[in-house]
Enzyme design. Structure first.
Site, PDB file in Angstrom:
ATOM      1  N   SER A 145      46.283  40.090  38.428  1.00 31.33           N
ATOM      2  CA  SER A 145      45.960  40.282  37.017  1.00 31.33           C
ATOM      3  C   SER A 145      46.909  41.312  36.457  1.00 31.33           C
ATOM      4  O   SER A 145      47.303  42.258  37.168  1.00 31.33           O
ATOM      5  CB  SER A 145      44.518  40.777  36.849  1.00 31.33           C
ATOM      6  OG  SER A 145      44.288  41.227  35.523  1.00 31.33           O
ATOM      7  N   TYR A 159      38.198  46.714  38.930  1.00 29.28           N
ATOM      8  CA  TYR A 159      38.832  45.395  38.884  1.00 29.28           C
ATOM      9  C   TYR A 159      40.342  45.528  39.039  1.00 29.28           C
ATOM     10  O   TYR A 159      40.969  44.809  39.824  1.00 29.28           O
ATOM     11  CB  TYR A 159      38.491  44.695  37.566  1.00 29.28           C
ATOM     12  CG  TYR A 159      39.121  43.324  37.442  1.00 29.28           C
ATOM     13  CD1 TYR A 159      38.624  42.246  38.164  1.00 29.28           C
ATOM     14  CD2 TYR A 159      40.214  43.115  36.604  1.00 29.28           C
ATOM     15  CE1 TYR A 159      39.204  40.985  38.071  1.00 29.28           C
ATOM     16  CE2 TYR A 159      40.795  41.862  36.496  1.00 29.28           C
ATOM     17  CZ  TYR A 159      40.291  40.797  37.230  1.00 29.28           C
ATOM     18  OH  TYR A 159      40.875  39.558  37.121  1.00 29.28           O
TER      19      TYR A 159
END
Length: 253
Positions: A145, A159
């Site tokens: 990501s 995350y």
């Protein structure tokens, strides 16, 4: 479309929806035999398989909960039992738990710890299980990501940490498997039109303000991210390894 993956077998973890399903479509369109794994979305997984088979591809769906590290070897065994080989591993499966600051007294430790279990330890388990059985000259692509390397808003520390951990791990795997001509790379998408993105959208700051940060002011399409994965898995990327490629409209500039 050129069938550059004809005779190749790809496993896409978390392939029942979102980017995983789009990546399965892209590989099948280029001739690959496709295995997808899923944790719970059996109906969606079978729908993906039916769509791929209707297009002439060989395809299977395998239930495998990445939170259970013991599921990794049976997953790889099932792919090879069906197709006889494994050439490409796309580590796509993951979850997104966002929205709480690290000093929040109400921080949900269980949810955030599970994110590390699924995103990092589960992905590592699948990679270890696949490594010895992957064909020489094979490919591994991790779906990271942009948040692994650029943090435009708060509440995403864990995350982001899981995705950056994978980026570092991928570099080590690239070093380990390079002598077998196996390349290992990371694709880091920005915001995409997925169920997972929708699930966390309410926890993010103003969407329009985030889009304003992008030199190309839009979100990525699933297809352009999937095609980036296919490029890295294909013959034209045989000398690209240990790299991280952002598909995020220039947000990290």
């Amino acid at each position: 479309m050129s069938k550059v993956f004809k005779g190749k077998v790809v496993l896409i973890t978390g392939g029942s929806r979102g980017l995983g399903a789009a990546t399965a479509d892209a590989f099948a369109a280029q001739g690959a035999d496709v295995a997808i794994s899923y944790a719970a979305s059996a109906d969606k997984a079978e729908a993906v398989v039916a769509r791929l088979r209707a297009k002439g591809a060989r395809a299977i769906a395998i239930r495998s909960d990445q939170a259970d590290l013991s599921s990794a070897r049976p997953l790889i065994d099932a792919v090879i039992a069906e197709f006889g080989r494994l050439d490409i591993l796309v580590n796509n499966a993951g979850i997104a738990v966002q929205g709480q600051l690290v000093d929040d007294p109400e921080l949900d430790w269980d949810k955030y710890n599970r994110q590390w279990q699924v995103n990092v330890l589960g992905t590592i388990a699948n990679t270890r299980a696949a490594a010895r059985r992957l064909s020489d000259g094979g490919r591994i692509v991790f779906i990271g990501s942009l948040l692994g390397s650029a943090i435009p808003f708060p509440g995403v520390a864990d995350y982001a940490g899981t995705k950056w951990a994978l980026a570092g791990y991928a570099k080590g795997i690239a070093r380990d498997l390079g002598p077998r001509n196996i390349t290992v790379n990371v694709v880091q998408p920005g915001i995409m039109p997925t169920d997972m993105a929708s699930d966390v959208a309410g926890e993010l700051p103003d969407r329009e303000a985030i889009l304003d940060m992008h030199p190309i002011r839009r979100i990525a399409t699933l297809e352009e991210v999937a095609e980036t994965v296919c490029f890295l898995a294909g013959p034209s990327a045989g000398y690209i390894s240990g790299e991280t490629i952002n598909v995020a409209g220039g947000l990290a500039i």
